[in-house]
Enzyme design. Structure first.
Site, PDB file in Angstrom:
ATOM      1  N   CYS A  45       0.825  -1.207   0.000  1.00 61.50           N
ATOM      2  CA  CYS A  45       0.000   0.000   0.000  1.00 61.50           C
ATOM      3  C   CYS A  45       0.859   1.256   0.000  1.00 61.50           C
ATOM      4  O   CYS A  45       0.672   2.143  -0.828  1.00 61.50           O
ATOM      5  CB  CYS A  45      -0.935  -0.004   1.211  1.00 61.50           C
ATOM      6  SG  CYS A  45      -1.839   1.535   1.382  1.00 61.50           S
ATOM      7  N   CYS A  50      -1.593   1.687  -3.045  1.00 56.10           N
ATOM      8  CA  CYS A  50      -2.572   2.767  -2.859  1.00 56.10           C
ATOM      9  C   CYS A  50      -1.967   4.166  -2.813  1.00 56.10           C
ATOM     10  O   CYS A  50      -2.480   5.090  -3.450  1.00 56.10           O
ATOM     11  CB  CYS A  50      -3.336   2.586  -1.543  1.00 56.10           C
ATOM     12  SG  CYS A  50      -3.470   0.920  -0.953  1.00 56.10           S
ATOM     13  N   LYS A  53      -0.072   5.287  -6.019  1.00 53.37           N
ATOM     14  CA  LYS A  53      -1.123   5.324  -7.055  1.00 53.37           C
ATOM     15  C   LYS A  53      -1.952   6.596  -6.937  1.00 53.37           C
ATOM     16  O   LYS A  53      -2.261   7.255  -7.924  1.00 53.37           O
ATOM     17  CB  LYS A  53      -1.986   4.066  -6.898  1.00 53.37           C
ATOM     18  CG  LYS A  53      -3.108   3.870  -7.901  1.00 53.37           C
ATOM     19  CD  LYS A  53      -4.416   4.508  -7.561  1.00 53.37           C
ATOM     20  CE  LYS A  53      -4.977   4.251  -6.202  1.00 53.37           C
ATOM     21  NZ  LYS A  53      -5.486   2.946  -5.940  1.00 53.37           N
ATOM     22  N   TYR A 181      -9.640  -3.438 -10.586  1.00 56.32           N
ATOM     23  CA  TYR A 181      -9.231  -2.179  -9.954  1.00 56.32           C
ATOM     24  C   TYR A 181      -7.994  -1.592 -10.638  1.00 56.32           C
ATOM     25  O   TYR A 181      -7.977  -0.444 -11.062  1.00 56.32           O
ATOM     26  CB  TYR A 181      -8.831  -2.422  -8.495  1.00 56.32           C
ATOM     27  CG  TYR A 181      -9.916  -2.560  -7.473  1.00 56.32           C
ATOM     28  CD1 TYR A 181     -10.268  -1.488  -6.656  1.00 56.32           C
ATOM     29  CD2 TYR A 181     -10.551  -3.775  -7.267  1.00 56.32           C
ATOM     30  CE1 TYR A 181     -11.226  -1.621  -5.672  1.00 56.32           C
ATOM     31  CE2 TYR A 181     -11.520  -3.915  -6.279  1.00 56.32           C
ATOM     32  CZ  TYR A 181     -11.853  -2.835  -5.473  1.00 56.32           C
ATOM     33  OH  TYR A 181     -12.797  -2.975  -4.498  1.00 56.32           O
ATOM     34  N   GLU A 185      -7.828   1.704 -13.000  1.00 56.74           N
ATOM     35  CA  GLU A 185      -7.185   2.891 -12.425  1.00 56.74           C
ATOM     36  C   GLU A 185      -6.007   3.354 -13.279  1.00 56.74           C
ATOM     37  O   GLU A 185      -5.861   4.547 -13.570  1.00 56.74           O
ATOM     38  CB  GLU A 185      -6.714   2.593 -10.996  1.00 56.74           C
ATOM     39  CG  GLU A 185      -7.885   2.447 -10.030  1.00 56.74           C
ATOM     40  CD  GLU A 185      -7.474   2.210  -8.581  1.00 56.74           C
ATOM     41  OE1 GLU A 185      -8.329   2.371  -7.706  1.00 56.74           O
ATOM     42  OE2 GLU A 185      -6.301   1.853  -8.319  1.00 56.74           O
ATOM     43  N   HIS A 439     -26.800  21.797  -0.599  1.00 59.22           N
ATOM     44  CA  HIS A 439     -26.992  22.303  -1.946  1.00 59.22           C
ATOM     45  C   HIS A 439     -26.029  23.435  -2.259  1.00 59.22           C
ATOM     46  O   HIS A 439     -25.762  24.259  -1.388  1.00 59.22           O
ATOM     47  CB  HIS A 439     -28.442  22.822  -2.070  1.00 59.22           C
ATOM     48  CG  HIS A 439     -28.781  23.287  -3.440  1.00 59.22           C
ATOM     49  ND1 HIS A 439     -28.991  22.418  -4.478  1.00 59.22           N
ATOM     50  CD2 HIS A 439     -28.928  24.539  -3.944  1.00 59.22           C
ATOM     51  CE1 HIS A 439     -29.269  23.116  -5.571  1.00 59.22           C
ATOM     52  NE2 HIS A 439     -29.236  24.397  -5.284  1.00 59.22           N
ATOM     53  N   GLU A 444     -26.150  15.453  -2.970  1.00 57.46           N
ATOM     54  CA  GLU A 444     -27.508  15.671  -2.447  1.00 57.46           C
ATOM     55  C   GLU A 444     -28.517  14.746  -3.114  1.00 57.46           C
ATOM     56  O   GLU A 444     -29.564  14.444  -2.552  1.00 57.46           O
ATOM     57  CB  GLU A 444     -27.938  17.139  -2.587  1.00 57.46           C
ATOM     58  CG  GLU A 444     -28.075  17.656  -3.998  1.00 57.46           C
ATOM     59  CD  GLU A 444     -28.448  19.148  -4.037  1.00 57.46           C
ATOM     60  OE1 GLU A 444     -29.410  19.530  -3.360  1.00 57.46           O
ATOM     61  OE2 GLU A 444     -27.766  19.915  -4.734  1.00 57.46           O
TER      62      GLU A 444
HETATM   63  P1  NDP Z   1      -8.903  -7.592  -9.672  1.00 59.36           P
HETATM   64  O1  NDP Z   1      -9.254  -8.864  -9.039  1.00 59.36           O
HETATM   65  O2  NDP Z   1      -9.601  -6.350  -9.279  1.00 59.36           O
HETATM   66  O3  NDP Z   1      -9.055  -7.728 -11.246  1.00 59.36           O
HETATM   67  C1  NDP Z   1      -8.385  -8.731 -11.950  1.00 59.36           C
HETATM   68  C2  NDP Z   1      -8.744  -8.612 -13.396  1.00 59.36           C
HETATM   69  O4  NDP Z   1      -7.928  -9.507 -14.142  1.00 59.36           O
HETATM   70  C3  NDP Z   1     -10.179  -8.965 -13.681  1.00 59.36           C
HETATM   71  O5  NDP Z   1     -10.670  -8.111 -14.672  1.00 59.36           O
HETATM   72  C4  NDP Z   1     -10.080 -10.394 -14.172  1.00 59.36           C
HETATM   73  O6  NDP Z   1     -11.073 -10.732 -15.081  1.00 59.36           O
HETATM   74  C5  NDP Z   1      -8.751 -10.356 -14.900  1.00 59.36           C
HETATM   75  N1  NDP Z   1      -8.111 -11.664 -14.966  1.00 59.36           N
HETATM   76  C6  NDP Z   1      -7.913 -12.548 -13.951  1.00 59.36           C
HETATM   77  N2  NDP Z   1      -7.290 -13.648 -14.411  1.00 59.36           N
HETATM   78  C7  NDP Z   1      -7.100 -13.464 -15.722  1.00 59.36           C
HETATM   79  C8  NDP Z   1      -6.513 -14.249 -16.748  1.00 59.36           C
HETATM   80  N3  NDP Z   1      -6.026 -15.443 -16.492  1.00 59.36           N
HETATM   81  N4  NDP Z   1      -6.498 -13.760 -18.000  1.00 59.36           N
HETATM   82  C9  NDP Z   1      -7.011 -12.547 -18.280  1.00 59.36           C
HETATM   83  N5  NDP Z   1      -7.563 -11.746 -17.343  1.00 59.36           N
HETATM   84  C10 NDP Z   1      -7.612 -12.197 -16.086  1.00 59.36           C
HETATM   85  O7  NDP Z   1      -7.335  -7.478  -9.466  1.00 59.36           O
HETATM   86  P2  NDP Z   1      -6.317  -6.268  -9.573  1.00 59.36           P
HETATM   87  O8  NDP Z   1      -5.050  -6.870  -9.995  1.00 59.36           O
HETATM   88  O9  NDP Z   1      -6.868  -5.153 -10.362  1.00 59.36           O
HETATM   89  O10 NDP Z   1      -6.201  -5.797  -8.058  1.00 59.36           O
HETATM   90  C11 NDP Z   1      -5.950  -6.760  -7.045  1.00 59.36           C
HETATM   91  C12 NDP Z   1      -6.689  -6.412  -5.788  1.00 59.36           C
HETATM   92  O11 NDP Z   1      -6.045  -5.323  -5.150  1.00 59.36           O
HETATM   93  C13 NDP Z   1      -8.120  -5.932  -6.024  1.00 59.36           C
HETATM   94  O12 NDP Z   1      -9.028  -6.992  -6.075  1.00 59.36           O
HETATM   95  C14 NDP Z   1      -8.357  -5.052  -4.829  1.00 59.36           C
HETATM   96  O13 NDP Z   1      -8.817  -5.847  -3.783  1.00 59.36           O
HETATM   97  C15 NDP Z   1      -6.993  -4.502  -4.526  1.00 59.36           C
HETATM   98  N6  NDP Z   1      -6.871  -3.122  -5.051  1.00 59.36           N
HETATM   99  C16 NDP Z   1      -7.654  -2.159  -4.514  1.00 59.36           C
HETATM  100  C17 NDP Z   1      -7.581  -0.880  -4.981  1.00 59.36           C
HETATM  101  C18 NDP Z   1      -8.454   0.162  -4.384  1.00 59.36           C
HETATM  102  O14 NDP Z   1      -8.942  -0.043  -3.277  1.00 59.36           O
HETATM  103  N7  NDP Z   1      -8.694   1.275  -5.068  1.00 59.36           N
HETATM  104  C19 NDP Z   1      -6.679  -0.484  -6.058  1.00 59.36           C
HETATM  105  C20 NDP Z   1      -5.913  -1.597  -6.564  1.00 59.36           C
HETATM  106  C21 NDP Z   1      -6.018  -2.851  -6.073  1.00 59.36           C
HETATM  107  P3  NDP Z   1     -12.515 -11.292 -14.616  1.00 59.36           P
HETATM  108  O15 NDP Z   1     -13.332 -10.089 -14.309  1.00 59.36           O
HETATM  109  O16 NDP Z   1     -12.973 -12.010 -15.825  1.00 59.36           O
HETATM  110  O17 NDP Z   1     -12.275 -12.174 -13.458  1.00 59.36           O
END
Ligand code: NDP
Length: 464
Positions: A45, A50, A53, A181, A185, A439, A444
């Site tokens: 983080c 976080c 980022k 995510y 982002e 407002h 709101e």
């Molecule tokens: P996420 O789980 O959010 O997203 C992973 C993405 O990768 C999904 O779109 C998934 O598709 C895709 N994916 C997974 N496996 C494959 C594959 N084999 N081939 C192609 N695509 C694939 O993970 P992130 O890496 O974005 O982030 C990890 C975690 O970190 C998040 O879940 C969150 O908990 C945390 N995080 C939080 C943030 C915040 O609070 N703002 C910011 C960044 C991270 P599908 O939808 O089809 O499963």
């Protein structure tokens, strides 16, 4: 000392959000605590998640801000962005924060061991570099996660979010793989900073798991921001070319670019940790299996945070770490309640979400009432931007309790923090409506939506 072994009440592996909180609090309760970290104190983080980022998000928002300001009478020529200055400023702040983490651990009397640690038995930990061995009253695993990789040809030419914070140069054209995510982002960040961005996602709508209206909204906003979104596609190979990289998709499309970023999820960081030696159970994804108190199947070994793959969010890891310390070394045994944890996705505009999506609520409760409003905010009537906001409430019909709130707006992450209090408290729609509006604000809408959303009905009588 005991047979050359050092003795501690608690050994924490991983000095990220969860581990540091647990270590500091346990030490505060009088335990002798050591914490090992193989990378940098602060964890994902603070060091490469976080916090950095968010600096990139702020930086990218200025690009849009300059354009919007013109509508308000401002003019500025020769606006330029310098990636190296941003990265340097960000690094100074990250160093400062890591220093604060280090100081806080020191002040709490926690022994910091900056090297890799591995579990060698149910109550022993060995430091890999120095060979020091610790006999531990309890072991807490808080090693977090690492980016998932797929193993396709040329994947070594790609980066993950780990490297994205340290690129020597801002990409001209970046291909980002994923729809979660991190992918959304960073697509927003790089697009806002002026790069060409192409997002490759294997399904149809980004942000799976979020409310469908939010998913559609963000999908469209990414496109509006200039991101080329390619759905139903996967990367097959990445090859080096004279001018950069060429990404070949399984749809037959090839894309020339200068950077490819994999953002396809994160996996629990358990490799080589010695879990088999100690007999700690993991699930199919490699996550450490724990009960609500973070207890593994091995007495004395606990885990918190992303390595347990429950909700991979910093504040959750912190609360899990705190609950562990209170329960094991303090005077209050309790578990963190994972229900109604709010989260934000820092796209432009960002998302704030808490509770159930409409889909989840229908599955769980059957009948739900939906209140939603999608609109161009006041700010953009003059700025000229076509950006749209979304406010949505999911209400359980039977007792009118608001069980989900989903917002897309510039202040969504700030608003959702407060909305989460009302959702966690189980307030009804009528109680929300009793609250007087502020407002003029976008938020709101949340206390002014009176008309239930009725889905349009097709001629055959089926709701759209
Ligand atoms: P996420 O789980 O959010 O997203 C992973 C993405 O990768 C999904 O779109 C998934 O598709 C895709 N994916 C997974 N496996 C494959 C594959 N084999 N081939 C192609 N695509 C694939 O993970 P992130 O890496 O974005 O982030 C990890 C975690 O970190 C998040 O879940 C969150 O908990 C945390 N995080 C939080 C943030 C915040 O609070 N703002 C910011 C960044 C991270 P599908 O939808 O089809 O499963």
């Amino acid at each position: 000392m005991n047979d050359g072994q050092e003795q501690v009440d608690l050994f924490v592996i991983g000095a990220g959000s969860g581990g540091v909180r647990a270590a500091r609090m346990s030490a505060g309760y009088g335990a002798s605590v050591a914490i090992a970290e193989e990378y940098r104190i602060g964890g994902t983080c603070v060091i490469r998640g976080c916090v950095p980022k968010k600096f990139l998000v702020y930086a990218s928002a200025y690009g849009q801000g300059f354009n919007e300001a013109r509508g308000y009478g401002w003019s500025a020529d020769n606006i330029r962005f310098d990636w190296s200055s941003l990265i340097a400023a960000k690094d100074v702040e990250i160093d400062r924060l890591s220093g604060i983490y280090r100081r806080n651990l020191g002040n709490a009397g926690v022994q910091m061991l900056e090297e890799r640690a591995e579990i060698t038995g149910p109550d022993t930990v060995r430091l890999v570099q120095s060979g020091r061995v610790f006999k531990c009253g309890k072991i807490l695993i808080a090693t977090g996660g690492t980016p998932r990789l797929l193993g396709f040809e040329g994947e070594e030419h790609t980066i993950t979010s780990n490297e994205a914070f340290h690129l020597a140069k801002m990409p001209d054209h970046i291909v980002i793989n994923g729809g979660g995510y991190i992918a959304c982002e960073f697509a927003s960040i790089f697009a806002g900073l002026g790069a060409r961005v192409c997002l490759i996602y294997r399904r149809d709508l980004v942000l799976r798991g979020f409310d469908d209206d939010v998913r559609t909204h963000i999908h469209n906003e990414l496109i509006r921001q200039g991101v080329r979104v390619i759905t139903h596609a996967n990367i097959e190979t990445v090859k080096k070319t004279e001018n950069g990289l060429c990404v070949a998709l399984d749809t037959g499309v090839n894309i020339d670019c200068d950077q490819v970023m994999m953002a396809i999820g994160r996996v629990p960081a358990t490799e080589g940790l010695g879990l088999e030696t100690a007999g700690v159970n993991t699930d199919a994804a490699g996550a450490i299996m724990v009960d609500e108190f973070g207890q593994t199947n091995v007495p004395g070994i606990f885990a918190v945070g992303d390595v347990t793959d429950r909700i991979a969010l910093t504040p959750v890891a912190i609360r899990e770490g705190a609950a562990f310390a209170d329960s094991e070394f303090g005077d209050r045994r309790h578990a963190f309640d994972h229900k109604d944890v709010a989260s934000a996705v820092f796209t432009q505009p960002p998302v704030g979400s808490v509770g159930l999506s409409e889909h989840e609520a229908r599955e769980k409760y059957g009948e739900v009432d939906i209140y939603k409003s999608s609109f161009r905010p006041m700010r953009h009537t003059i700025s000229g931007s076509q950006e749209q906001y979304l406010m949505k409430l999911v209400v359980r019909t039977e007792d009118q309790v608001v069980v989900g709130v989903h917002i897309v707006s510039d202040a969504a992450p700030e608003i959702i923090q407060v909305a989460a209090i009302a959702v966690k408290a189980g307030l009804t729609k009528a109680e929300w409506d009793e609250t007087c509006a502020v407002h003029p604000t976008a938020a709101e809408e949340l206390v002014l939506m009176r008309e239930k959303f009725i889905p349009p009905v097709l001629e055959d009588g089926e709701a759209v």
